[in-house]
Design a protein around this motif. Sequence first.
Motif, short mmCIF file in Angstrom:
data_model
loop_
_atom_site.label_atom_id
_atom_site.label_comp_id
_atom_site.label_asym_id
_atom_site.label_seq_id
_atom_site.Cartn_x
_atom_site.Cartn_y
_atom_site.Cartn_z
N VAL A 98 1.11 -1.20 0.12
CA VAL A 98 0.19 0.52 0.21
C VAL A 98 0.83 1.23 -0.11
CG1 VAL A 98 -1.60 1.16 1.62
CG2 VAL A 98 -2.08 -1.10 1.33
N ALA A 99 0.41 2.11 -0.87
CA ALA A 99 1.37 3.27 -0.97
C ALA A 99 0.89 4.61 0.28
CB ALA A 99 1.03 4.10 -2.17
N VAL A 100 1.94 4.94 1.08
CA VAL A 100 1.33 5.91 1.88
C VAL A 100 2.15 7.22 1.57
CG1 VAL A 100 0.88 4.24 3.38
CG2 VAL A 100 3.22 5.14 3.50
N THR A 101 1.89 8.58 2.35
CA THR A 101 2.94 9.71 2.11
C THR A 101 2.76 10.32 4.24
OG1 THR A 101 0.57 10.84 2.55
CG2 THR A 101 1.64 9.79 0.13
N THR A 102 2.19 9.86 4.85
CA THR A 102 2.92 9.65 5.62
C THR A 102 2.91 8.18 6.87
OG1 THR A 102 0.25 9.43 7.28
CG2 THR A 102 0.76 11.80 6.34
N GLN A 103 4.39 8.70 8.53
CA GLN A 103 4.79 7.92 9.04
C GLN A 103 3.34 6.29 10.02
OE1 GLN A 103 7.41 6.26 8.70
NE2 GLN A 103 6.55 4.66 10.19
N ALA A 104 2.05 7.91 10.08
CA ALA A 104 0.85 7.29 10.83
C ALA A 104 0.60 6.02 9.50
CB ALA A 104 0.22 8.29 10.80
N ALA A 105 0.01 6.59 8.57
CA ALA A 105 -0.70 5.95 7.81
C ALA A 105 0.46 4.52 7.57
CB ALA A 105 -0.74 6.66 6.23
N ALA A 106 2.01 4.69 6.95
CA ALA A 106 2.83 3.89 6.82
C ALA A 106 2.60 2.60 8.45
CB ALA A 106 4.34 4.14 7.36
N ARG A 115 2.44 -4.57 3.42
CA ARG A 115 4.15 -4.09 3.53
C ARG A 115 3.20 -2.42 2.80
NH1 ARG A 115 7.04 -5.73 -1.67
NH2 ARG A 115 8.34 -7.00 -0.52
N ALA A 116 4.15 -1.05 3.84
CA ALA A 116 3.66 0.53 3.50
C ALA A 116 4.82 0.73 2.69
CB ALA A 116 3.30 1.06 4.91
N GLN A 117 4.86 1.36 1.32
CA GLN A 117 5.75 2.37 0.84
C GLN A 117 5.69 3.05 0.98
OE1 GLN A 117 7.09 0.19 -2.68
NE2 GLN A 117 8.22 1.41 -3.53
N MET A 118 6.33 4.55 1.18
CA MET A 118 5.97 5.24 1.58
C MET A 118 6.53 6.17 -0.16
SD MET A 118 6.31 7.70 4.09
CE MET A 118 5.96 7.24 5.50
N VAL A 119 5.87 6.86 -0.69
CA VAL A 119 5.56 7.70 -1.56
C VAL A 119 5.47 9.32 -1.59
CG1 VAL A 119 4.68 5.46 -3.00
CG2 VAL A 119 3.55 6.98 -2.18
N PRO A 120 5.74 10.18 -3.41
CA PRO A 120 6.29 11.30 -3.33
C PRO A 120 4.43 11.82 -3.82
CG PRO A 120 7.05 10.25 -4.94
CD PRO A 120 7.03 9.36 -4.17
N THR A 419 0.63 6.38 -7.09
CA THR A 419 1.69 5.33 -6.48
C THR A 419 2.26 5.12 -7.39
OG1 THR A 419 0.32 4.27 -8.53
CG2 THR A 419 -1.09 4.13 -6.48
N PRO A 420 3.10 4.05 -6.98
CA PRO A 420 4.44 3.73 -7.28
C PRO A 420 4.89 2.77 -8.43
CG PRO A 420 5.08 3.43 -5.15
CD PRO A 420 3.46 3.92 -4.99
N ALA A 421 3.59 1.87 -8.25
CA ALA A 421 3.42 1.26 -9.35
C ALA A 421 3.37 1.52 -10.98
CB ALA A 421 2.92 0.05 -8.54
N PRO A 422 3.30 0.89 -11.90
CA PRO A 422 2.50 1.09 -12.89
C PRO A 422 1.61 0.47 -12.54
CG PRO A 422 3.88 -1.15 -12.87
CD PRO A 422 4.05 -0.71 -11.46
N SER A 423 0.65 1.69 -11.89
CA SER A 423 -0.75 1.87 -11.91
C SER A 423 -1.83 2.45 -13.04
CB SER A 423 -1.48 1.92 -10.46
OG SER A 423 -1.04 2.75 -10.08
N SER A 424 -1.18 2.86 -13.34
CA SER A 424 -2.03 3.93 -14.22
C SER A 424 -0.68 4.22 -15.65
CB SER A 424 -2.86 4.90 -13.59
OG SER A 424 -1.89 5.72 -13.41
#
Length: 433
Positions: A98-106, A115-120, A419-424
């Motif tokens: 799952v893509a997250v942008t905050t540590q709380a979400a992670a 698995r949490a992955q930080m993304v811009p 998302t950092p994955a090739p989702s779009s």
Amino acid sequence: MRSRLASCAAVVGATVMAVALSAMGGAQAAPDSARQSAAALPADLVVALQRDLHMTPQEYVDRAVAAQRVADYASELRRSDSAGVGGAWLAPDGTPTVAVTTQAAANRVTAAGYRAQMVPLSTSGLEMRPTVPNRRSTPPPSFRVATGTTPSTIGGDAYLTSAQPIVSASSYLVCSFGFAAADTAGNPLALSAGHCDPNRPAAGTANAAGVYEPKIGDLRNSRLVGGFAQSGIGDEGGNLDYSVIGLAPGVVSTTGLGQPTVRGGSGSALTITGIAVPVAGAPACKSGQTSGYTCGTIDFADYDTVLGGDGGESWNVRGFSTTACTLGGDSGGAIITGTLALGITSGSSVSHYRDCATAEAENPEGVMSLGIPIHAVLARVNQSSDGCVTLRTAQNPAGVPSSPNCEIETIPAPTPTPTPAPSSGSGSLSFGS
């Protein structure tokens, strides 16, 4: 990103020719996404899994279930933390991420077992641009004949269609049936691709194009099994590529149409247990009249493309892309993940090839196929018709609507998130003919 693909219908004249469409170019998961069993997979699908994905049946089902669960989880979490949670996908090793942008979400994602992955916040530069395929003539399709004790025609099998009665038509199309469905009154339907309808303006009228079960050796005397009740492509179809085929009286009792099953090339059938949403990295297999079962992974869960026809037409279409080989004549066929309905086959970068082995050998960079999400098709159909059109599944073989307003049957489209994955992505494809 935009790319270009080719459609996978087949055109038939004095000699049969295949036509394929070209493409330029987390929703809430179904509640029965976990009701899947590796033991339920038919033999020829197992062969395709091992050949194309090097997966065991259990690995395939486990990944399909994991993809739907993480998509469901991310969609639910975004409702309470839309700024901190992005999209979801399966990593190459199958790990739900799952893509997250905050540590709380992670922390929340990790605590839930994912698995949490930080993304811009920007997805710029994440898109890929597939190679534009060379245009080639499409080879004649060979029709598959039902074997064993399975019904004569079910999902994944061929149908013929023409704007004129087939007995006098100068040409006709070869496509594949997708999934079985029903309307509110219980009338049996089949879902397929919109570009397979040769007379879309007349869909739902007395002049609608007929749909025929091929009579091998005497195609002009093929049996009429229904007609197009609704079809759309591009702007006229909500940027989808879909059709609804109304089945004639008596067809369900004399064929397998109307049953929640799809078939591969060797005749064995798979029973559909529910509906899935596209998730990047998830396994996907398609069943079509020309190439049977072929399997791959979802590259883009949200993919914009332009489908182009031999007459110079082009349509903006949105769906998902996979690496499963798709050939001319496969258009309209069923795409599955696990034992769940995932989408309808629309286009392919290798539709002009005669067989998948040649296509893959001559395209070492890989192949791309376009699917139209089944939840988006149902949402579009129910938006533009009275009552509900419901997919037939093992749990709901009659396709009885779960609610008067179709809310259960039409899974909402996912909210765009970084998302950092090739989702779009996006691209462009051209038809083969």
